[in-house]
Scaffold this motif. Structure first.
Motif, PDB file in Angstrom:
ATOM      1  N   ALA A   8      -5.101 -32.560  -8.908  1.00 18.70           N
ATOM      2  CA  ALA A   8      -4.539 -31.471  -8.100  1.00 18.70           C
ATOM      3  C   ALA A   8      -3.121 -31.148  -8.547  1.00 18.70           C
ATOM      4  CB  ALA A   8      -4.564 -31.851  -6.618  1.00 18.70           C
ATOM      5  N   VAL A   9      -2.330 -32.158  -8.787  1.00 21.12           N
ATOM      6  CA  VAL A   9      -0.943 -31.936  -9.226  1.00 21.12           C
ATOM      7  C   VAL A   9      -0.922 -31.283 -10.605  1.00 21.12           C
ATOM      8  CG1 VAL A   9       1.211 -33.096  -9.881  1.00 21.12           C
ATOM      9  CG2 VAL A   9       0.024 -33.762  -7.778  1.00 21.12           C
ATOM     10  N   VAL A  10      -1.723 -31.794 -11.520  1.00 24.10           N
ATOM     11  CA  VAL A  10      -1.790 -31.221 -12.871  1.00 24.10           C
ATOM     12  C   VAL A  10      -2.154 -29.743 -12.792  1.00 24.10           C
ATOM     13  CG1 VAL A  10      -3.188 -31.217 -14.997  1.00 24.10           C
ATOM     14  CG2 VAL A  10      -2.218 -33.364 -14.132  1.00 24.10           C
ATOM     15  N   ASP A  11      -3.182 -29.434 -12.022  1.00 24.85           N
ATOM     16  CA  ASP A  11      -3.619 -28.041 -11.928  1.00 24.85           C
ATOM     17  C   ASP A  11      -2.600 -27.168 -11.201  1.00 24.85           C
ATOM     18  OD1 ASP A  11      -6.029 -26.072 -12.236  1.00 24.85           O
ATOM     19  OD2 ASP A  11      -5.268 -25.834 -10.183  1.00 24.85           O
ATOM     20  N   ALA A  12      -2.117 -27.629 -10.068  1.00 22.80           N
ATOM     21  CA  ALA A  12      -1.210 -26.816  -9.245  1.00 22.80           C
ATOM     22  C   ALA A  12       0.076 -26.467  -9.980  1.00 22.80           C
ATOM     23  CB  ALA A  12      -0.892 -27.548  -7.947  1.00 22.80           C
ATOM     24  N   LEU A  13       0.583 -27.397 -10.777  1.00 25.10           N
ATOM     25  CA  LEU A  13       1.840 -27.158 -11.481  1.00 25.10           C
ATOM     26  C   LEU A  13       1.639 -26.608 -12.886  1.00 25.10           C
ATOM     27  CD1 LEU A  13       3.949 -30.251 -10.382  1.00 25.10           C
ATOM     28  CD2 LEU A  13       3.793 -27.978  -9.336  1.00 25.10           C
ATOM     29  N   GLY A  14       0.375 -26.393 -13.269  1.00 25.45           N
ATOM     30  CA  GLY A  14       0.099 -25.850 -14.605  1.00 25.45           C
ATOM     31  C   GLY A  14       0.484 -26.812 -15.719  1.00 25.45           C
ATOM     32  N   MET A  15       0.397 -28.096 -15.434  1.00 25.22           N
ATOM     33  CA  MET A  15       0.743 -29.114 -16.428  1.00 25.22           C
ATOM     34  C   MET A  15      -0.414 -29.296 -17.403  1.00 25.22           C
ATOM     35  SD  MET A  15       2.274 -31.865 -13.665  1.00 25.22           S
ATOM     36  CE  MET A  15       2.259 -33.230 -14.792  1.00 25.22           C
ATOM     37  N   PRO A  16      -0.128 -29.717 -18.621  1.00 22.40           N
ATOM     38  CA  PRO A  16      -1.228 -30.031 -19.530  1.00 22.40           C
ATOM     39  C   PRO A  16      -1.991 -31.258 -19.022  1.00 22.40           C
ATOM     40  CG  PRO A  16       0.905 -30.453 -20.587  1.00 22.40           C
ATOM     41  CD  PRO A  16       1.185 -29.866 -19.250  1.00 22.40           C
ATOM     42  N   ALA A  17      -3.293 -31.235 -19.174  1.00 21.48           N
ATOM     43  CA  ALA A  17      -4.125 -32.345 -18.716  1.00 21.48           C
ATOM     44  C   ALA A  17      -3.769 -33.653 -19.411  1.00 21.48           C
ATOM     45  CB  ALA A  17      -5.601 -32.016 -18.916  1.00 21.48           C
ATOM     46  N   SER A  18      -3.087 -33.578 -20.544  1.00 25.97           N
ATOM     47  CA  SER A  18      -2.675 -34.795 -21.253  1.00 25.97           C
ATOM     48  C   SER A  18      -1.667 -35.616 -20.442  1.00 25.97           C
ATOM     49  CB  SER A  18      -2.087 -34.446 -22.624  1.00 25.97           C
ATOM     50  OG  SER A  18      -0.944 -33.614 -22.454  1.00 25.97           O
ATOM     51  N   LEU A  19      -1.058 -35.016 -19.410  1.00 20.95           N
ATOM     52  CA  LEU A  19      -0.099 -35.740 -18.574  1.00 20.95           C
ATOM     53  C   LEU A  19      -0.757 -36.438 -17.379  1.00 20.95           C
ATOM     54  CD1 LEU A  19       2.885 -33.230 -18.574  1.00 20.95           C
ATOM     55  CD2 LEU A  19       2.540 -35.273 -19.983  1.00 20.95           C
ATOM     56  N   PHE A  20      -2.050 -36.264 -17.219  1.00 18.01           N
ATOM     57  CA  PHE A  20      -2.799 -36.825 -16.094  1.00 18.01           C
ATOM     58  C   PHE A  20      -2.501 -38.309 -15.879  1.00 18.01           C
ATOM     59  CE2 PHE A  20      -6.662 -38.930 -14.533  1.00 18.01           C
ATOM     60  CZ  PHE A  20      -7.010 -38.155 -13.443  1.00 18.01           C
ATOM     61  N   TRP A  21      -2.557 -39.119 -16.924  1.00 17.03           N
ATOM     62  CA  TRP A  21      -2.378 -40.563 -16.802  1.00 17.03           C
ATOM     63  C   TRP A  21      -0.923 -40.954 -16.588  1.00 17.03           C
ATOM     64  CZ3 TRP A  21      -6.504 -42.650 -15.371  1.00 17.03           C
ATOM     65  CH2 TRP A  21      -7.735 -42.242 -15.873  1.00 17.03           C
ATOM     66  N   ARG A  22       0.002 -40.009 -16.679  1.00 15.12           N
ATOM     67  CA  ARG A  22       1.417 -40.315 -16.478  1.00 15.12           C
ATOM     68  C   ARG A  22       1.810 -40.234 -15.009  1.00 15.12           C
ATOM     69  NH1 ARG A  22       4.552 -38.823 -21.096  1.00 15.12           N
ATOM     70  NH2 ARG A  22       6.198 -39.950 -20.008  1.00 15.12           N
ATOM     71  N   LEU A  23       0.872 -39.861 -14.145  1.00 14.23           N
ATOM     72  CA  LEU A  23       1.129 -39.736 -12.713  1.00 14.23           C
ATOM     73  C   LEU A  23       0.576 -40.962 -11.988  1.00 14.23           C
ATOM     74  CD1 LEU A  23       0.008 -36.012 -12.325  1.00 14.23           C
ATOM     75  CD2 LEU A  23       2.338 -36.861 -12.568  1.00 14.23           C
ATOM     76  N   ASP A  24       1.451 -41.683 -11.297  1.00 13.72           N
ATOM     77  CA  ASP A  24       1.019 -42.845 -10.516  1.00 13.72           C
ATOM     78  C   ASP A  24       0.812 -42.423  -9.070  1.00 13.72           C
ATOM     79  OD1 ASP A  24       1.085 -44.670 -12.607  1.00 13.72           O
ATOM     80  OD2 ASP A  24       3.211 -45.131 -12.286  1.00 13.72           O
ATOM     81  N   VAL A  25      -0.276 -42.886  -8.493  1.00 19.54           N
ATOM     82  CA  VAL A  25      -0.604 -42.563  -7.100  1.00 19.54           C
ATOM     83  C   VAL A  25      -0.873 -43.889  -6.376  1.00 19.54           C
ATOM     84  CG1 VAL A  25      -2.112 -41.262  -5.558  1.00 19.54           C
ATOM     85  CG2 VAL A  25      -1.615 -40.370  -7.852  1.00 19.54           C
ATOM     86  N   PRO A  26       0.127 -44.427  -5.686  1.00 22.33           N
ATOM     87  CA  PRO A  26      -0.056 -45.707  -4.993  1.00 22.33           C
ATOM     88  C   PRO A  26      -1.001 -45.578  -3.794  1.00 22.33           C
ATOM     89  CG  PRO A  26       2.284 -45.151  -5.221  1.00 22.33           C
ATOM     90  CD  PRO A  26       1.493 -43.949  -5.612  1.00 22.33           C
ATOM     91  N   PRO A  27      -1.587 -46.688  -3.376  1.00 22.91           N
ATOM     92  CA  PRO A  27      -2.454 -46.663  -2.191  1.00 22.91           C
ATOM     93  C   PRO A  27      -1.688 -46.155  -0.958  1.00 22.91           C
ATOM     94  CG  PRO A  27      -2.699 -48.728  -3.367  1.00 22.91           C
ATOM     95  CD  PRO A  27      -1.541 -48.012  -3.994  1.00 22.91           C
ATOM     96  N   LEU A  28      -2.378 -45.367  -0.161  1.00 23.56           N
ATOM     97  CA  LEU A  28      -1.859 -44.806   1.088  1.00 23.56           C
ATOM     98  C   LEU A  28      -0.592 -43.984   0.901  1.00 23.56           C
ATOM     99  CD1 LEU A  28      -2.529 -47.550   3.773  1.00 23.56           C
ATOM    100  CD2 LEU A  28      -3.677 -45.352   3.494  1.00 23.56           C
ATOM    101  N   SER A  29      -0.444 -43.373  -0.253  1.00 18.12           N
ATOM    102  CA  SER A  29       0.698 -42.481  -0.456  1.00 18.12           C
ATOM    103  C   SER A  29       0.279 -41.052  -0.129  1.00 18.12           C
ATOM    104  CB  SER A  29       1.236 -42.578  -1.883  1.00 18.12           C
ATOM    105  OG  SER A  29       0.257 -42.182  -2.818  1.00 18.12           O
ATOM    106  N   LEU A  30       1.260 -40.235   0.163  1.00 18.27           N
ATOM    107  CA  LEU A  30       1.023 -38.842   0.538  1.00 18.27           C
ATOM    108  C   LEU A  30       1.571 -37.920  -0.539  1.00 18.27           C
ATOM    109  CD1 LEU A  30       2.228 -39.068   4.239  1.00 18.27           C
ATOM    110  CD2 LEU A  30      -0.073 -39.381   3.356  1.00 18.27           C
ATOM    111  N   THR A  31       0.804 -36.913  -0.861  1.00 13.61           N
ATOM    112  CA  THR A  31       1.228 -35.887  -1.802  1.00 13.61           C
ATOM    113  C   THR A  31       0.889 -34.549  -1.171  1.00 13.61           C
ATOM    114  OG1 THR A  31       0.717 -37.353  -3.657  1.00 13.61           O
ATOM    115  CG2 THR A  31       0.972 -35.006  -4.155  1.00 13.61           C
TER     116      THR A  31
END
Length: 193
Positions: free
Chosen positions: A147-170
């Protein structure tokens, strides 16, 4: 009209602790207790949705949410790697794992590519942007990344650079075809909205 989507990642699970591709296992006792402890801190929402996986269903229940599963918000299909640890797959198929982590169009496991996941979640975001009010969605970490990659128009190659901890809010808020990102708020730190 401004639409808001608040993504909640699932509570901790044994599979997550072991760096295991989702195996349909439950959240662990500590994760369930943490989710119950922050249950009343989430803002109200017009609609409450979730990924259909066990972790998301159990997290939503522990949060006291009556969430509806949405196929477009399902976690990444990792095909034959499901239930295996990254270490196991890396030892057995090092070249395949290397390609998968560096080429978002690659799906050596026979499931879904990261690029396809981002496109699927992006199509859902287009529809979500037309919805009035807040949507609360308990979804797998990779769905938050997509969702973040798409919403911000980021290249999909950055997908793995985003950490999403348990029970975090975005949170994404948007109108007129543009999304803004608010991230990193733990559930217990939410102000009344």
């Amino acid at each position: 009209m401004t639409s808001r989507v608040l993504f909640v990642s699932p509570a901790m699970s044994v599979a997550l602790r072991q760096a295991r591709f989702d195996d349909g296992g439950s959240i662990d006792d500590a994760g369930a207790a943490r989710a119950r402890s922050v249950a009343g801190s989430l803002p109200s929402a017009v609609r409450v949705l979730m990924s259909s996986g066990v972790r998301c269903r159990e997290t939503a229940a522990a949060l006291g949410l009556d969430a509806v599963p949405v196929p477009e918000l399902a976690g990444l299909d990792v095909g034959r790697w499901r239930g295996r640890t990254l270490e196991e797959v890396g030892a057995a198929e090092p070249e395949a794992v290397g390609r998968w982590l560096t080429d978002p169009g690659c799906a050596p496991h026979g499931g879904e590519s990261v690029r396809d996941l981002c496109a699927r979640v992006g199509r859902w975001l287009v529809d979500a942007q037309g919805l009035e009010g807040r949507t609360l969605a308990v979804v797998e970490p990779e769905v938050v990344r997509a969702a973040v990659v798409d919403a911000l128009g980021m290249p999909a190659s950055l997908f793995w650079r985003l950490d999403v901890p348990p029970l975090s809010l975005t949170e994404l808020s948007g109108r007129a075809g543009r999304w803004n990102l608010r991230l990193g708020r733990p559930p217990g730190a939410l102000e009344a909205e």
